[in-house]
Scaffold this active site. Structure first.
Site, PDB file in Angstrom:
ATOM      1  N   LEU A  25       0.814  -1.225   0.000  1.00  0.00           N
ATOM      2  CA  LEU A  25       0.000   0.000   0.000  1.00  0.00           C
ATOM      3  C   LEU A  25       0.848   1.276   0.000  1.00  0.00           C
ATOM      4  O   LEU A  25       0.354   2.343   0.354  1.00  0.00           O
ATOM      5  CB  LEU A  25      -1.010   0.007   1.160  1.00  0.00           C
ATOM      6  CG  LEU A  25      -2.048  -1.123   1.130  1.00  0.00           C
ATOM      7  CD1 LEU A  25      -3.034  -0.992   2.294  1.00  0.00           C
ATOM      8  CD2 LEU A  25      -2.833  -1.130  -0.193  1.00  0.00           C
ATOM      9  N   GLY A  70      -0.339   1.483  -3.697  1.00  0.00           N
ATOM     10  CA  GLY A  70      -1.666   0.891  -3.922  1.00  0.00           C
ATOM     11  C   GLY A  70      -2.721   1.500  -3.015  1.00  0.00           C
ATOM     12  O   GLY A  70      -2.417   2.214  -2.052  1.00  0.00           O
ATOM     13  N   ALA A  94       6.146  -3.351  -7.803  1.00  0.00           N
ATOM     14  CA  ALA A  94       7.495  -2.867  -8.158  1.00  0.00           C
ATOM     15  C   ALA A  94       7.546  -1.356  -8.013  1.00  0.00           C
ATOM     16  O   ALA A  94       6.521  -0.679  -8.083  1.00  0.00           O
ATOM     17  CB  ALA A  94       7.825  -3.232  -9.612  1.00  0.00           C
ATOM     18  N   TYR A 133      15.474   0.881 -13.660  1.00  0.00           N
ATOM     19  CA  TYR A 133      14.135   0.260 -13.612  1.00  0.00           C
ATOM     20  C   TYR A 133      14.052  -0.876 -14.633  1.00  0.00           C
ATOM     21  O   TYR A 133      13.700  -2.016 -14.305  1.00  0.00           O
ATOM     22  CB  TYR A 133      13.063   1.317 -13.887  1.00  0.00           C
ATOM     23  CG  TYR A 133      11.720   0.724 -14.209  1.00  0.00           C
ATOM     24  CD1 TYR A 133      11.035  -0.019 -13.260  1.00  0.00           C
ATOM     25  CD2 TYR A 133      11.158   0.868 -15.482  1.00  0.00           C
ATOM     26  CE1 TYR A 133       9.809  -0.601 -13.564  1.00  0.00           C
ATOM     27  CE2 TYR A 133       9.936   0.291 -15.787  1.00  0.00           C
ATOM     28  CZ  TYR A 133       9.276  -0.452 -14.832  1.00  0.00           C
ATOM     29  OH  TYR A 133       8.075  -1.031 -15.141  1.00  0.00           O
ATOM     30  N   PHE A 180       4.262  -1.538 -23.025  1.00  0.00           N
ATOM     31  CA  PHE A 180       4.689  -0.230 -23.489  1.00  0.00           C
ATOM     32  C   PHE A 180       4.022   0.771 -22.526  1.00  0.00           C
ATOM     33  O   PHE A 180       4.181   0.592 -21.325  1.00  0.00           O
ATOM     34  CB  PHE A 180       4.439  -0.112 -24.999  1.00  0.00           C
ATOM     35  CG  PHE A 180       5.544  -0.866 -25.743  1.00  0.00           C
ATOM     36  CD1 PHE A 180       5.730  -2.238 -25.540  1.00  0.00           C
ATOM     37  CD2 PHE A 180       6.446  -0.211 -26.554  1.00  0.00           C
ATOM     38  CE1 PHE A 180       6.798  -2.935 -26.126  1.00  0.00           C
ATOM     39  CE2 PHE A 180       7.506  -0.894 -27.161  1.00  0.00           C
ATOM     40  CZ  PHE A 180       7.683  -2.251 -26.934  1.00  0.00           C
ATOM     41  N   ARG A 205       5.641   7.436 -27.837  1.00  0.00           N
ATOM     42  CA  ARG A 205       5.341   6.244 -27.049  1.00  0.00           C
ATOM     43  C   ARG A 205       4.122   5.531 -27.620  1.00  0.00           C
ATOM     44  O   ARG A 205       3.295   6.137 -28.291  1.00  0.00           O
ATOM     45  CB  ARG A 205       5.037   6.623 -25.589  1.00  0.00           C
ATOM     46  CG  ARG A 205       6.223   7.195 -24.824  1.00  0.00           C
ATOM     47  CD  ARG A 205       7.230   6.108 -24.497  1.00  0.00           C
ATOM     48  NE  ARG A 205       8.383   6.621 -23.758  1.00  0.00           N
ATOM     49  CZ  ARG A 205       9.467   7.154 -24.342  1.00  0.00           C
ATOM     50  NH1 ARG A 205       9.543   7.252 -25.660  1.00  0.00           N
ATOM     51  NH2 ARG A 205      10.472   7.577 -23.602  1.00  0.00           N
TER      52      ARG A 205
HETATM   53  N1  UDP Z   1       6.574  13.323 -20.298  1.00  0.00           N
HETATM   54  C1  UDP Z   1       6.608  14.696 -20.423  1.00  0.00           C
HETATM   55  N2  UDP Z   1       6.198  15.443 -19.359  1.00  0.00           N
HETATM   56  C2  UDP Z   1       5.767  14.919 -18.184  1.00  0.00           C
HETATM   57  C3  UDP Z   1       5.722  13.493 -18.079  1.00  0.00           C
HETATM   58  C4  UDP Z   1       6.147  12.722 -19.155  1.00  0.00           C
HETATM   59  O1  UDP Z   1       6.991  15.242 -21.459  1.00  0.00           O
HETATM   60  O2  UDP Z   1       5.438  15.663 -17.256  1.00  0.00           O
HETATM   61  C5  UDP Z   1       7.008  12.481 -21.433  1.00  0.00           C
HETATM   62  C6  UDP Z   1       8.178  11.560 -21.108  1.00  0.00           C
HETATM   63  O3  UDP Z   1       9.394  12.199 -21.362  1.00  0.00           O
HETATM   64  C7  UDP Z   1       7.915  10.383 -22.043  1.00  0.00           C
HETATM   65  C8  UDP Z   1       6.406  10.364 -22.231  1.00  0.00           C
HETATM   66  O4  UDP Z   1       5.940  11.635 -21.772  1.00  0.00           O
HETATM   67  O5  UDP Z   1       8.493  10.634 -23.300  1.00  0.00           O
HETATM   68  C9  UDP Z   1       5.732   9.282 -21.404  1.00  0.00           C
HETATM   69  O6  UDP Z   1       6.212   9.376 -20.077  1.00  0.00           O
HETATM   70  P1  UDP Z   1       5.581   8.538 -18.896  1.00  0.00           P
HETATM   71  O7  UDP Z   1       6.295   8.962 -17.641  1.00  0.00           O
HETATM   72  O8  UDP Z   1       4.100   8.667 -18.916  1.00  0.00           O
HETATM   73  O9  UDP Z   1       5.906   7.024 -19.252  1.00  0.00           O
HETATM   74  P2  UDP Z   1       7.315   6.275 -19.563  1.00  0.00           P
HETATM   75  O10 UDP Z   1       7.475   6.331 -21.061  1.00  0.00           O
HETATM   76  O11 UDP Z   1       8.393   6.958 -18.815  1.00  0.00           O
HETATM   77  O12 UDP Z   1       7.062   4.893 -19.077  1.00  0.00           O
END
Ligand code: UDP
Length: 335
Positions: free
Chosen positions: A35, A38, A77, A143, A171, A223
């Protein structure tokens, strides 16, 4: 006979959606969650919750002993790429040793199947996009490295102990339960879609775009956003592979995405289009550990296990996330 599942991190974001799906299928579910991230309120009332760390072997033994398990689904995690670049040893220690302790317990208690929530981060900067399962593994953050270590431990648990396992490389998990009962609530929130939505709703200041000089068409990171409900459905597909596979196919590895990339600017534009609101934005530096482009080739799970994402459009993902965040201003604290 009713199947019994152990879900670690089941009170977290993806975990709670998985628990909801299992319960809807009539399974008995035990959740282990410390938690820290969570939420008790994310769980249905008839689910057993054990508040414990997965590195606590005695707690695992107490929870698992004397029961017959169908599978373990392991979500628990530390999961922030950026934070892992700041605290590499903490990520490696907690994620890897927690994972090893859990796999060891699975073997000792005769659990036949194990599904790991893994990550696209273990591909680093890919040579080819979309990224297939056999692309080179070179994590771009501690990570990702910690997840790779658990994948390797599962490999040996399969080889030496016959533990059937699935490594599911997510992803970008996003969106919320389409019925609006559960959703994404992290503290602090660091993920793009909830942050963009909160900026649009005026609940925070400007959204900072991390980097505009990436080698992508609009200079921002790309992404592959995949709906959390589709991700959970993929776990059931993988599970049925482990249930039916012959002796030689006791492990599967699947990349999970929609095969479509969206830039940070496209996400912002989609939130504006779906919500009818304006997102205040500032442009900042790159965030260490972020690869430029991560897009999945998900043909393997579709061909082998019949996975079909239902919410493949970014607008559908954003719509469900927006509905949840509008209805739960304070996240689960509203409950
Ligand atoms: N991102 C951003 N501003 C934020 C948070 C994320 O520009 O405040 C970008 C980040 O650099 C990545 C994408 O959004 O390219 C997705 O980030 P997120 O942290 O959601 O997921 P990750 O790809 O790190 O698992």
């Amino acid at each position: 006979m009713t199947q019994r599942f152990l879900v670690t991190g089941g009170a977290g974001y993806v975990g709670s959606h998985m628990v909801a799906l299992l319960v809807a299928r009539g399974a008995r579910v035990t959740v282990i969650d410390d938690l820290r991230q969570g939420h008790r309120a994310a769980l249905p009332p008839d689910v057993e919750l054990i508040v414990a760390d997965i590195a606590d072997q005695a707690a695992l033994d107490a929870a698992m002993g004397g029961r017959e398990w169908h599978a373990i689904i392991h979500f628990a995690a530390l999961s922030l790429v950026g934070e892992s670049m700041q605290q590499p040893m903490r990520y490696l220690r907690e994620n890897a040793s927690g994972g090893f302790t859990l796999i060891d317990a699975a073997i000792r208690h005769g659990v036949p199947r194990f599904i790991l929530s893994s990550t696209a981060n273990l591909f680093g900067e890919p040579d080819l996009v979309p990224i297939a399962e056999d692309a080179p593994l070179r994590p771009s953050s501690p990570y990702g490295e910690s997840k790779l270590m658990i994948e390797r431990a599962l490999h040996w648990a399969g080889q030496r102990h016959g533990l059937r396992h699935a490594c599911l490389r997510y992803f970008n998990a996003a969106g919320a339960d389409p019925d609006g009962r559960i959703g994404e609530d992290h503290d602090p929130e660091t993920h793009l879609i909830p942050l963009v939505i909160d900026a649009a709703l005026g609940r925070r200041g400007e959204l900072t775009v991390f980097g505009t000089d990436y080698p992508t068409p609009d200079g921002t990171c790309i992404r592959d956003y995949v709906h959390v409900t589709d991700l959970c459905a993929a776990h059931l597909c993988a599970l049925s592979q482990l249930e039916t596979a012959g002796k030689d196919a006791a492990s599967v590895i699947y990349n999970l995405g929609n095969g479509k990339g969206h830039s940070v600017r496209e996400v912002i534009a989609t939130v504006e289009a779906v919500s009818g609101l304006t997102v205040p934005v500032r442009y900042g530096d790159r965030r260490p550990g972020d690869p430029a482009v991560l897009v999945a080739a998900s043909g393997r799970i579709k061909a082998e296990a019949g996975w079909q994402p239902r919410y493949g459009e970014l607008s559908d993902i954003v719509r469900t996330a927006l509905t949840w965040r509008k209805a739960h201003q304070g996240g689960y604290r509203d409950r």
